[in-house]
Write a protein that holds these residues in place. Structure first.
Motif, PDB file in Angstrom:
ATOM      1  N   SER A 149      16.447 -12.016   3.509  1.00  0.00           N
ATOM      2  CA  SER A 149      15.691 -11.838   2.245  1.00  0.00           C
ATOM      3  C   SER A 149      16.073 -10.619   1.209  1.00  0.00           C
ATOM      4  N   GLY A 150      16.955  -9.458   2.047  1.00  0.00           N
ATOM      5  CA  GLY A 150      17.121  -8.502   1.399  1.00  0.00           C
ATOM      6  C   GLY A 150      15.992  -7.295   1.411  1.00  0.00           C
ATOM      7  N   GLN A 151      14.993  -7.687   1.863  1.00  0.00           N
ATOM      8  CA  GLN A 151      13.776  -6.424   1.819  1.00  0.00           C
ATOM      9  C   GLN A 151      14.243  -5.602   3.176  1.00  0.00           C
ATOM     10  N   ALA A 152      14.807  -5.999   4.065  1.00  0.00           N
ATOM     11  CA  ALA A 152      14.785  -5.566   5.476  1.00  0.00           C
ATOM     12  C   ALA A 152      16.297  -5.291   5.596  1.00  0.00           C
ATOM     13  N   PRO A 153      16.769  -4.302   6.420  1.00  0.00           N
ATOM     14  CA  PRO A 153      18.292  -4.206   6.808  1.00  0.00           C
ATOM     15  C   PRO A 153      18.752  -5.619   7.001  1.00  0.00           C
ATOM     16  N   ARG A 154      20.109  -5.918   6.627  1.00  0.00           N
ATOM     17  CA  ARG A 154      20.869  -7.183   6.933  1.00  0.00           C
ATOM     18  C   ARG A 154      21.560  -7.119   8.477  1.00  0.00           C
ATOM     19  N   LEU A 155      21.006  -8.024   9.280  1.00  0.00           N
ATOM     20  CA  LEU A 155      21.721  -8.082  10.477  1.00  0.00           C
ATOM     21  C   LEU A 155      22.955  -8.585  10.580  1.00  0.00           C
ATOM     22  N   GLU A 156      23.549  -8.495  11.497  1.00  0.00           N
ATOM     23  CA  GLU A 156      25.073  -8.843  11.603  1.00  0.00           C
ATOM     24  C   GLU A 156      24.911 -10.591  11.706  1.00  0.00           C
ATOM     25  N   ASN A 157      25.839 -11.405  11.086  1.00  0.00           N
ATOM     26  CA  ASN A 157      25.657 -12.812  11.210  1.00  0.00           C
ATOM     27  C   ASN A 157      25.452 -13.425  12.370  1.00  0.00           C
ATOM     28  N   SER A 158      26.184 -13.034  13.386  1.00  0.00           N
ATOM     29  CA  SER A 158      26.279 -13.497  15.001  1.00  0.00           C
ATOM     30  C   SER A 158      24.666 -13.180  15.494  1.00  0.00           C
ATOM     31  N   LYS A 169       0.848  -1.213   0.027  1.00  0.00           N
ATOM     32  CA  LYS A 169       0.024  -0.064   0.106  1.00  0.00           C
ATOM     33  C   LYS A 169       0.947   1.271  -0.239  1.00  0.00           C
ATOM     34  N   ALA A 170       2.034   1.061  -0.025  1.00  0.00           N
ATOM     35  CA  ALA A 170       2.894   2.187   0.043  1.00  0.00           C
ATOM     36  C   ALA A 170       3.827   2.426  -1.139  1.00  0.00           C
ATOM     37  N   SER A 171       4.454   3.526  -1.427  1.00  0.00           N
ATOM     38  CA  SER A 171       5.316   3.833  -2.300  1.00  0.00           C
ATOM     39  C   SER A 171       6.891   2.953  -2.314  1.00  0.00           C
ATOM     40  N   PRO A 172       7.413   2.657  -3.242  1.00  0.00           N
ATOM     41  CA  PRO A 172       8.872   2.117  -3.133  1.00  0.00           C
ATOM     42  C   PRO A 172       9.578   2.755  -2.112  1.00  0.00           C
ATOM     43  N   ASP A 173       9.673   4.135  -2.094  1.00  0.00           N
ATOM     44  CA  ASP A 173      10.647   4.788  -1.079  1.00  0.00           C
ATOM     45  C   ASP A 173       9.985   4.947   0.336  1.00  0.00           C
ATOM     46  N   SER A 174       8.912   4.539   0.388  1.00  0.00           N
ATOM     47  CA  SER A 174       8.308   4.511   1.630  1.00  0.00           C
ATOM     48  C   SER A 174       8.456   2.907   2.177  1.00  0.00           C
ATOM     49  N   GLY A 175       8.188   2.040   1.276  1.00  0.00           N
ATOM     50  CA  GLY A 175       8.091   0.522   1.457  1.00  0.00           C
ATOM     51  C   GLY A 175       9.262   0.182   2.386  1.00  0.00           C
ATOM     52  N   ILE A 176      10.519   0.487   2.032  1.00  0.00           N
ATOM     53  CA  ILE A 176      11.940   0.085   2.599  1.00  0.00           C
ATOM     54  C   ILE A 176      11.774   0.558   4.055  1.00  0.00           C
ATOM     55  N   TYR A 177      11.018   1.519   4.564  1.00  0.00           N
ATOM     56  CA  TYR A 177      10.885   1.699   5.920  1.00  0.00           C
ATOM     57  C   TYR A 177       9.980   0.726   6.779  1.00  0.00           C
ATOM     58  N   LEU A 178       8.818   0.268   5.894  1.00  0.00           N
ATOM     59  CA  LEU A 178       7.993  -0.599   6.453  1.00  0.00           C
ATOM     60  C   LEU A 178       8.453  -1.790   6.584  1.00  0.00           C
ATOM     61  N   TYR A 179       9.349  -2.352   5.677  1.00  0.00           N
ATOM     62  CA  TYR A 179      10.259  -3.566   6.030  1.00  0.00           C
ATOM     63  C   TYR A 179      10.995  -3.412   7.149  1.00  0.00           C
ATOM     64  N   ALA A 180      11.499  -2.286   7.181  1.00  0.00           N
ATOM     65  CA  ALA A 180      12.366  -2.013   8.500  1.00  0.00           C
ATOM     66  C   ALA A 180      11.855  -2.083   9.696  1.00  0.00           C
ATOM     67  N   ALA A 181      10.308  -1.605   9.682  1.00  0.00           N
ATOM     68  CA  ALA A 181       9.642  -1.890  10.706  1.00  0.00           C
ATOM     69  C   ALA A 181       9.165  -3.027  11.078  1.00  0.00           C
ATOM     70  N   ALA A 182       9.070  -3.653  10.149  1.00  0.00           N
ATOM     71  CA  ALA A 182       8.776  -5.421  10.059  1.00  0.00           C
ATOM     72  C   ALA A 182       9.727  -5.918  11.056  1.00  0.00           C
ATOM     73  N   LEU A 183      11.087  -5.720  10.488  1.00  0.00           N
ATOM     74  CA  LEU A 183      12.067  -6.560  11.319  1.00  0.00           C
ATOM     75  C   LEU A 183      12.167  -5.990  12.434  1.00  0.00           C
ATOM     76  N   ASP A 184      12.168  -4.629  13.030  1.00  0.00           N
ATOM     77  CA  ASP A 184      12.179  -4.242  14.533  1.00  0.00           C
ATOM     78  C   ASP A 184      11.088  -4.975  15.035  1.00  0.00           C
ATOM     79  N   SER A 185       9.888  -5.025  14.404  1.00  0.00           N
ATOM     80  CA  SER A 185       8.930  -5.585  15.264  1.00  0.00           C
ATOM     81  C   SER A 185       9.042  -7.232  15.432  1.00  0.00           C
ATOM     82  N   TYR A 186       9.487  -7.872  14.558  1.00  0.00           N
ATOM     83  CA  TYR A 186       9.826  -9.271  15.021  1.00  0.00           C
ATOM     84  C   TYR A 186      11.054  -9.349  15.773  1.00  0.00           C
ATOM     85  N   LEU A 187      11.982  -8.575  15.872  1.00  0.00           N
ATOM     86  CA  LEU A 187      13.024  -8.680  16.843  1.00  0.00           C
ATOM     87  C   LEU A 187      12.602  -8.134  18.036  1.00  0.00           C
TER      88      LEU A 187
END
Length: 340
Positions: free
Chosen positions: A212-221, A174-192
């Motif tokens: 997946s490459g959609q959200a920021p890449r976490l450290e391998n550890s 439902k978001a633009s590509p420019d905004s969508g990347i921050y929704l993916y980041a928020a999804a990652l933050d929520s999962y964490l």
């Protein structure tokens, strides 16, 4: 002289038709001047000076927010003639810091205000004319929506955050590509956040969306920590853990397994705890020699054990090995005795 008057008159009409003759574009000597041609510096002035805010907000601002329509989140967009000054307070660094929020200024025209647990996300979008003007505010904060959607549910620790992450993920459409990347980041933050509160499903979701490459890449550890947390409760997560021990998320690079011993331990543990997918994977590992030396009879034992538990899971693999002359040896077990 008359000709010049007509030219100026029509020039003014043209500016009006383009929305460029308002104070936001500093078209008259008394209008507020654009504070900077640099977007970062402009935002600093805009966030701290009320007069600049008044001058550089569009007459009609698109406002986006999320509401609950029963159990379904709904994105609502409307046009506002004014923006509440309180909504702009988060742009001031000291206010953001006091609320544990992060301000990210993204050239050429966006300011993102968010936290690191998926509780707050607003995006301020500016349009460039003679200067920048705020013409869109996106409020993707979901806490109130989640309270309404889940009010009658009994949730285990971390499950609310898991559900919120899933909604953030779906709202990307439902978001633009420019905004969508921050929704993916928020999804990652929520999962964490859900993983921190004890949800194994949130842990594997966090690892998955990061890889997946959609959200920021976490450290391998950190990814390894999440997979281990998930595999303690979800047998199939042990399969993902096993694969991560081998490739560390670099799927495109064909290379020997980085840590074959730990990979096999994770795979066998998952199989012993009921993962049919892990049994099939063990068969593949022994058949191809991808992690340990090739052992077709043991591969057959793994495929047949999976077949007994789920006839559709590996029948083609059993038949393929059979056509190659591999026969079942009752003395060979898929998982070696004492291997764990």
């Amino acid at each position: 002289m008359t000709t010049n008057k007509y030219i100026m008159k029509w020039f003014s009409i043209a500016l009006l038709s383009l929305g460029m003759s308002s104070g936001a574009y500093a078209s008259s000597p008394n209008a507020t001047q654009c504070p900077s041609s640099d977007f970062v510096e402009f935002v600093k002035a805009f966030s701290s000076e009320p007069e600049i805010q008044k001058a550089f907000i569009a007459p009609s601002v698109k406002h986006v927010h999320v509401t609950a329509d029963g159990k379904i989140p709904k994105v609502v967009e409307r046009s506002l003639n004014a923006i509440d000054a309180d909504e702009l307070k988060v742009l001031l660094p000291e206010n953001a810091a006091a609320a544990n929020l992060i301000i990210q200024i993204k050239v050429p025209n966006r300011v993102i205000v968010r936290d690191e647990a998926g509780h707050f996300l607003k995006i301020f979008v500016f349009k460039r004319g003679g200067c920048w003007v705020l013409n869109r505010v996106e409020d993707w904060t979901l806490d109130a929506v989640m309270n309404e959607i889940t009010q009658s549910e009994k949730l285990t620790p971390g499950e609310l955050e898991l559900k919120k992450g899933v909604i953030f993920d779906r709202l990307v459409n439902k978001a633009s590509p420019d905004s969508g990347i921050y929704l993916y980041a928020a999804a990652l933050d929520s999962y964490l956040d859900g993983a921190r509160k004890g949800s194994p499903k949130a842990a594997i979701a966090a690892a998955g969306i990061s890889l997946s490459g959609q959200a920021p890449r976490l450290e391998n550890s950190k990814i390894l920590e999440l997979f281990i947390q998930a595999s303690n409760n979800i047998p199939d997560a042990g399969l993902a853990l096993s694969m991560f021990y081998c490739d560390e998320g670099n799927y495109d690079n064909e290379r020997p397994c980085i840590n074959p011993e730990k990979s096999m331990v994770a795979l066998e543990s998952a199989a012993q705890r009921g993962s049919i997918n892990a049994l099939v994977r063990l068969g593949e590992v022994y058949e191809t020699g991808a992690v340990v030396p090739s052992d077709p009879p043991r591969a057959m034992a793994c495929y047949q054990e999976a077949q007994r538990k789920d006839p559709e899971s590996s029948t083609p693999s059993v038949e393929r090995l059979a056509t190659q002359g591999v026969v079942r040896n009752p003395s060979i077990q898929c998982i070696k005795v004492g291997s764990l």
